[in-house]
Each structure stands twice: as C-alpha cells, then as structure tokens.
Design a protein around this motif. Sequence first.
Motif, short mmCIF file in Angstrom:
data_model
loop_
_atom_site.label_atom_id
_atom_site.label_comp_id
_atom_site.label_asym_id
_atom_site.label_seq_id
_atom_site.Cartn_x
_atom_site.Cartn_y
_atom_site.Cartn_z
N ASN A 148 -5.54 -11.94 -3.97
CA ASN A 148 -6.38 -11.54 -4.79
C ASN A 148 -7.46 -12.46 -5.09
OD1 ASN A 148 -6.45 -8.88 -4.20
ND2 ASN A 148 -5.23 -8.32 -5.92
N SER B 180 -3.39 -0.12 -7.64
CA SER B 180 -2.19 -0.89 -8.02
C SER B 180 -1.34 0.03 -8.97
CB SER B 180 -2.50 -2.11 -8.70
OG SER B 180 -2.73 -2.01 -10.03
N PHE C 206 -11.68 -4.09 -10.90
CA PHE C 206 -11.69 -5.13 -10.08
C PHE C 206 -12.98 -5.54 -9.57
CE2 PHE C 206 -10.10 -6.79 -5.98
CZ PHE C 206 -9.28 -7.79 -6.49
N ARG D 6 -9.42 -10.42 -18.35
CA ARG D 6 -9.50 -9.31 -17.82
C ARG D 6 -8.14 -8.77 -17.46
NH1 ARG D 6 -8.05 -7.05 -12.44
NH2 ARG D 6 -8.95 -5.11 -12.63
N VAL E 7 -10.02 -1.10 -3.10
CA VAL E 7 -10.99 -2.03 -3.77
C VAL E 7 -10.87 -3.48 -3.26
CG1 VAL E 7 -10.95 -0.44 -5.72
CG2 VAL E 7 -9.38 -2.22 -5.61
N ASN F 45 -3.54 -12.44 -11.53
CA ASN F 45 -3.49 -11.68 -10.36
C ASN F 45 -2.58 -12.39 -9.29
OD1 ASN F 45 -4.63 -9.56 -8.60
ND2 ASN F 45 -6.70 -9.61 -9.68
N TYR G 117 1.34 -1.68 -5.04
CA TYR G 117 0.57 -0.53 -5.11
C TYR G 117 1.35 0.87 -4.72
CZ TYR G 117 -2.70 -4.19 -3.70
OH TYR G 117 -3.43 -5.42 -3.84
N MET H 273 -6.26 -4.96 -15.74
CA MET H 273 -6.47 -3.68 -15.17
C MET H 273 -6.17 -2.67 -16.43
SD MET H 273 -4.30 -4.27 -11.65
CE MET H 273 -2.91 -5.38 -12.06
N LYS I 225 -2.64 1.17 -12.38
CA LYS I 225 -3.75 2.01 -12.69
C LYS I 225 -3.61 3.61 -12.76
CE LYS I 225 -6.57 -1.65 -10.61
NZ LYS I 225 -7.50 -2.22 -9.44
N LYS J 55 -3.49 -4.90 1.75
CA LYS J 55 -3.96 -3.51 1.70
C LYS J 55 -5.14 -3.19 2.68
CE LYS J 55 -5.83 -1.99 -2.48
NZ LYS J 55 -5.64 -1.42 -3.67
C1 LMR Z 1 -6.74 -5.61 -9.59
O1 LMR Z 1 -7.51 -4.69 -10.19
O2 LMR Z 1 -6.79 -6.67 -10.02
C2 LMR Z 1 -5.97 -5.40 -8.35
O3 LMR Z 1 -5.29 -3.97 -8.46
C3 LMR Z 1 -6.99 -5.14 -7.31
C4 LMR Z 1 -6.22 -4.71 -6.04
O4 LMR Z 1 -6.25 -3.49 -5.56
O5 LMR Z 1 -5.06 -5.37 -5.45
#
Ligand code: LMR
Length: 328
Positions: free
Chosen positions: A212, A90, A191, A168, A33, A208, A235, A170, A93, A40
């Motif tokens: 990011n 991440s 994201f 916001r 993403v 974040n 991750y 996750m 998730k 990543k």
């Molecule tokens: C996010 O959703 O803020 C992060 O997990 C995005 C990511 O993959 O670094």
Amino acid sequence: PLKTVAKMLALASVFATSFNVFAAPVEIKFSHVVAENTPKGQMALKFKELVEQRLPGEYTVSVFPNSQLFGDNNELAALLLNDVQFVAPSLSKFERYTKRLQVFDLPFLFNDMDAVNRFQQGEAGQALLNSMSRKGIVGLGYLHNGMKQFTANTPLKQPSDAKGLKFRVMASDVLAAQFDAVGAIPVKKPFSEVFTLLQTRAIDGQENTWSNTYSQKFYEVQSHITESNHGVLDYMVVTSDAFWKSLPADKRKVIKEALDESIALGNKIAAEKDNEDKQLILDSKLSQLVTLSPAERQQWVDVMKPVWSKFEDQVGKDVIEAAVAANK
Ligand code: LMR
C-alpha cells in the motif's frame, strides 16, 4: 403503430426474462479501495476472469478499484443494501459489525505472515468468518496483504520519537489505542484521503504494508519508513447473506470455487509484492529505511503490548490465545 411496436418489445422482453432467453447476465459488483497493482486488486480481476469464463452469459463481474464506487465509510453499508455484492475490507474495518476481528489489530501479536495464516486457517480463525452472520454479512475467506510498517517525516527509532505526531489509522479503536500508547495522536481517516493528508502535512505519518505504501505513493511524501512489522493488514472477502442465498446452489458453488482460486493467487502476489514493493521504494531513494535493533524493537513492544488487555473482553480471551498459539 409505434405503441404497438413498444408493446411487442415489452412483451418480448418479459418473455425473454421469464424463460431466460436472451436474458442479460446478472451483474456482480466487486468494490475495493486499493489500486489494481495490489494483491486485492489482482485478486478481484482474477475473480472476474474466472466467473465470466465458467458462467458465460449468466454472470458478469464488474470491479471498481480505488474507492471509485464505495470507500471505507460506506462499502459495508452498501453491501447490506445490495448496491454491491462483494467487498474485501481490511480486518480493521469491521468494528461496527463485530469486535472479535479486532484480534488482528493487536500490536505485536503475530510474529510473521505464516503465523497469521495458521491462525486464519485454524478453528478459531475459521469461526471468525461467521462472526457477522447475525448482521447479514457472510465471510467467504481471508486474503493476505502483509505486515505493517510505520512511515513518518522523521525517523522513528524509539517510541518517544512518535510522541505528539499525528498518525492516520483505519477506523479501529485498537489501532487508535496503539498510537495513544506512545503518546501520538491517532486520526481515523478513509484510505482514499491518506495521500493528500500526508502531502499537505495535515498528518505526520501512517502505518501500512509495503504494497500500500508503494501503490499509493505514500513513500513520495514520507521521508522515513521504520521496518517495524508491528501488526498485520489482511482482508476478509465478504458478501451479504441475502445475495449469497439468492444464488442457485450450483452457481454459488462455481462462484465460491472461483473466489478460492482468486484468493490463492492474491496471496501469492501478496508474498511477492511484500519484497518487490519494498525494494522499489528503497530504489526510489525518496524515503529512507529505518531498521530497529532487537533492543529498540523491544521498546515498542513494551509500550504497545499493554493495549491487548484493554480489548481482551471485547475480542475474547480464547481468540487471543488461539492467535498467540499460532506463533508456535
Ligand atoms: C488502509 O485503509 O490502509 C487499507 O485497509 C487499505 C486496503 O484496503 O488495503
């Protein structure tokens, strides 16, 4: 005659596939993403390079960045349907598949990335790679991004500054509870939607890593960044049990080695970007840095740390203790 030609072509293709002559390489899809100029993103491209170099003509890797193919809401489901073979969400998730990984979301648990790394590489962290095996998900390794900072359109110095603001998060109940604890309003969003939500002021802030916040240009639509280092964003690179087992053992070994090397590169980039991207944001002057005195930071710790006990049963006391011990 056309029919005959078609038949011959069909036969030839059956022959080619069964004897692996002219067979098309197996395509491995890797979806993520984030942008390509991230730990990543770079890790995935390295993986592609190494696999294609070492298994030429047998395997190709197609990388889909920026939620192009699948996003936060569907990448793990797609993995289990074999529509994609590698994803690296991440650690926040995976809640639908295991509660154990929520340890990584507990606020103010890890002192720094070295502690995160020690925990991941230790016994408890390695066991967590298998925490979703009953769901058909295989954890192949951890990849770093970095520590999280708060961003908002107002300077966040004290926990009360966050009161009533929409952040916001996750899709993690721990992260939601962390914002509840300061009287803020957590909003779970994928994201890919964050920039627009910030730009249109549908939300006030987010949390974040420097990487990011830089690569998604969040700093262009947020006036302040509080250097809080309150949590970690890392991750897990995962594949499906079905896909992993379908690989011949010798190919699996080559692919796993390529992945380990790509992760090592990704981790190196993560450490570099953490400083570089922070500097690029500061240089832009679009967003102001807010630093916390030890006493100010302690206020955030005091308000947010009680979240741990709410999740202790789900995460496991043993797991939390192992994580705390990694701070040394
Ligand atoms: C996010 O959703 O803020 C992060 O997990 C995005 C990511 O993959 O670094």
